[in-house]
Design an enzyme around this catalytic site. Structure first.
Site, short mmCIF file in Angstrom:
data_model
loop_
_atom_site.label_atom_id
_atom_site.label_comp_id
_atom_site.label_asym_id
_atom_site.label_seq_id
_atom_site.Cartn_x
_atom_site.Cartn_y
_atom_site.Cartn_z
N GLU A 15 0.84 -1.21 0.00
CA GLU A 15 0.00 0.00 0.00
C GLU A 15 0.87 1.25 0.00
O GLU A 15 0.59 2.22 -0.71
CB GLU A 15 -0.93 -0.01 1.21
CG GLU A 15 -1.97 1.09 1.22
CD GLU A 15 -2.92 1.00 2.39
OE1 GLU A 15 -3.78 1.89 2.51
OE2 GLU A 15 -2.80 0.05 3.20
N GLN A 44 0.90 5.22 6.14
CA GLN A 44 2.12 4.82 5.45
C GLN A 44 3.01 6.02 5.15
O GLN A 44 2.52 7.11 4.85
CB GLN A 44 1.79 4.14 4.11
CG GLN A 44 1.21 2.74 4.22
CD GLN A 44 -0.23 2.73 4.68
OE1 GLN A 44 -0.61 2.02 5.63
NE2 GLN A 44 -1.07 3.54 4.03
#
EC number: 3.6.1.5
Length: 529
Positions: A182, A226
């Site tokens: 991701e 992230q």
């Protein structure tokens, strides 16, 4: 004595034959047929037009923790150094919550897709439905569900797979992507749409831009966050967060890490769980991050039912018990208490460390912050790049507003989001400043963006770009001046005409040779008499 004139039988007979009208017409038709055959063949061979193989389409379903978004992408079937030049053509938000919310009724998960898939069928040309690949990638919400209830996670995905097998598209599966994937795909998306991989030159050809640095990516979802960037310093050998990415003929060494349970929704649950652990004799719990004048009740199951908060469950845990949180709108106390969501002490003064003891090289260069980062900044009336001071001032100002004032302050009012913006602002501060180590000097290098051009900044585009490395390039189409069936028909027709003409001329020549021989025999007989 008679003088007899000698003659060549075939020549004289052929000449007499060809001098007659049928023979002349036949000879002309034969010559015209030969000219037509030669001309058409030369045109067909020497003037073909090579056409590009057209467009290809791909569909990605971003199955996040709180919602699913459908993206349609297209790219030329020929490729640039083995990677398709992809553009987003359509986006559709699926109604309802994320697919992980169908834990108890997995058979209902695909029903929410129907409206968006119907629109996708309209966006993709019908004759390309069968060759259009469709993928579903599930992120942190399903990663958590798989850890918590693997059977339920599998049944949700199987239900979705069964649904898409009945659709006209080339369904390539529903899978749960890793946090690292991701992060990488988000980084690819950010750099692609910002033109860091390709740009068009004066001749409208795609080339790699000279001297352009890559952009780091900061993604904040509901269940995870992230960070991904190309580090300037040498990274630790064998670091698990180091990934090599190859796109458009270039290879990039990337640092990327995904923090499970540190998305906005899960982080807020951890915050609420921390508030519930504070000793209090009051029936209602004060929440300094909720606006003054706002209150809401949650069951303990809502707060502690997640894998991210189960370790904080009280001894006398009753999932159905309800607790009320009262907003006090105190930005100073909110910032102070939100810090407890992180474990900054685990790094023990290490420079190359973010939080929870996770290795991270020093951030450098420009960054783009999207998803939850963007929406929170937008609620604070901020966008693009701005100073850390501006962010703090806007956060303090927003958190001081009462609940009744927020509808006029927000362009789109939704209770679930509105009550949490103050928490999110202070959470982002701790994540970026105390976690990732952005400073007053480096903070302005972050751009808070939702999209660039017509493309949303989301991991799904990077996913599609990576997949085009695996999708075979289309073969160029040869467009002939005359369609092959027509050419073959015309060729056969004029060839037949030419052969008939030639046969007729040979017949005439043979007939007159026979007649000439008969006349010669008759003349000789007369002469002998």
């Amino acid at each position: 004595m008679f003088t007899v004139m000698t003659r060549q039988p075939c020549e004289q007979a052929g000449f007499r034959a060809l001098s007659r009208t049928p023979a002349i017409v036949t000879l002309v038709v034969l010559l015209v047929s030969i000219v037509v055959l030669v001309t058409l063949t030369l045109i067909q061979i020497r003037h073909p037009q090579v056409l590009p193989p057209g467009l290809k389409y791909g569909v990605v379903l971003d199955a996040g923790s709180s919602r699913t978004t459908v993206y349609v992408y297209q790219w030329p079937a020929e490729k640039e150094n083995n990677t398709g030049v992809v553009s987003q053509t359509f986006r559709c938000s699926v109604k309802g919550s994320g697919i992980s919310s169908y834990e108890n009724n997995p058979q209902d998960a695909p029903k929410a897709f129907e409206d968006c898939i119907l629109k996708v069928k309209e966006q993709v040309p019908e004759h390309l439905h069968g060759s259009t690949r469709i993928y579903l990638g599930a992120t942190a919400g399903m990663r958590l569900l798989r850890l918590q209830n693997e059977t339920a996670a599998r049944e949700v995905l199987e239900s979705i797979q069964s649904y898409f097998k009945s659709q006209p598209f080339d369904f390539r599966g529903a899978q749960i992507i890793s946090g690292q994937e991701e992060g990488v795909y988000g980084w690819i998306t950010a750099n692609y749409i910002m033109g860091n991989f390709l740009e068009k030159n004066l001749w409208h050809m795609w080339v790699h831009p000279h001297g352009v640095d890559t952009t780091g990516a900061l993604d904040l979802g509901g269940a995870s966050t992230q960070i991904s960037f190309v580090a300037g310093e040498k990274m630790e050998p064998n670091a698990s967060d180091t990934v090599q990415v190859s796109l458009y003929g270039y290879t990039y060494t990337l640092y990327t890490h995904s923090f499970q349970c540190y998305g906005q929704n899960e982080a807020e649950k951890k915050f609420l769980a921390m508030l519930l652990q504070s000793p209090s004799t009051e029936a209602n719990i004060s929440n300094p991050c909720y606006p003054q004048g706002y209150s809401t009740a949650f069951t303990l199951g809502h707060v502690f039912g997640s894998l991210c908060t189960e370790k904080q469950r009280p001894e006398s845990y009753n999932s159905s018990k309800s607790v009320t949180f009262m907003g006090t709108g105190d930005p100073r106390l909110c910032r102070e208490k939100v810090a407890s969501v992180f474990d900054f002490n685990a790094c023990q003064e290490q420079d190359a460390c973010s939080f929870d003891g996770i290795y991270q090289p020093k951030v450098q260069g420009p960054f783009v912050a999207f998803a939850g980062f963007y929406y929170t900044a937008s609620a604070l009336n901020l966008s693009g790049s701005f100073s850390l001071t501006s962010f703090n001032d806007s956060s303090w100002d927003f958190c001081r507003h009462t609940w009744s004032e927020l509808p006029a302050l927000l362009s789109r009012f939704d209770e679930t989001y509105a009550r949490s913006y103050c928490f999110s602002a202070h959470y982002i501060y701790h994540l970026l400043v105390n976690g990732y180590k952005f400073t007053e000097e480096t903070w302005p290098q972050i751009r808070f963006e939702k999209e660039v051009g017509n493309s949303s900044i989301a991991w799904s585009l990077g996913y599609m770009l990576s997949l085009t490395n695996q999708i075979p390039a289309g073969s160029p189409l040869i467009h002939l001046p005359i369609q092959p069936p027509v050419f073959m028909g015309v060729l056969a027709f004029f060839t037949a005409i030419a052969l008939l003409c030639l046969a007729f001329l040979l017949y005439l020549c043979s007939s007159f040779r026979t007649k000439e021989r008969s006349e010669n025999a008759f003349d000789q007989a007369v002469d002998s008499d």
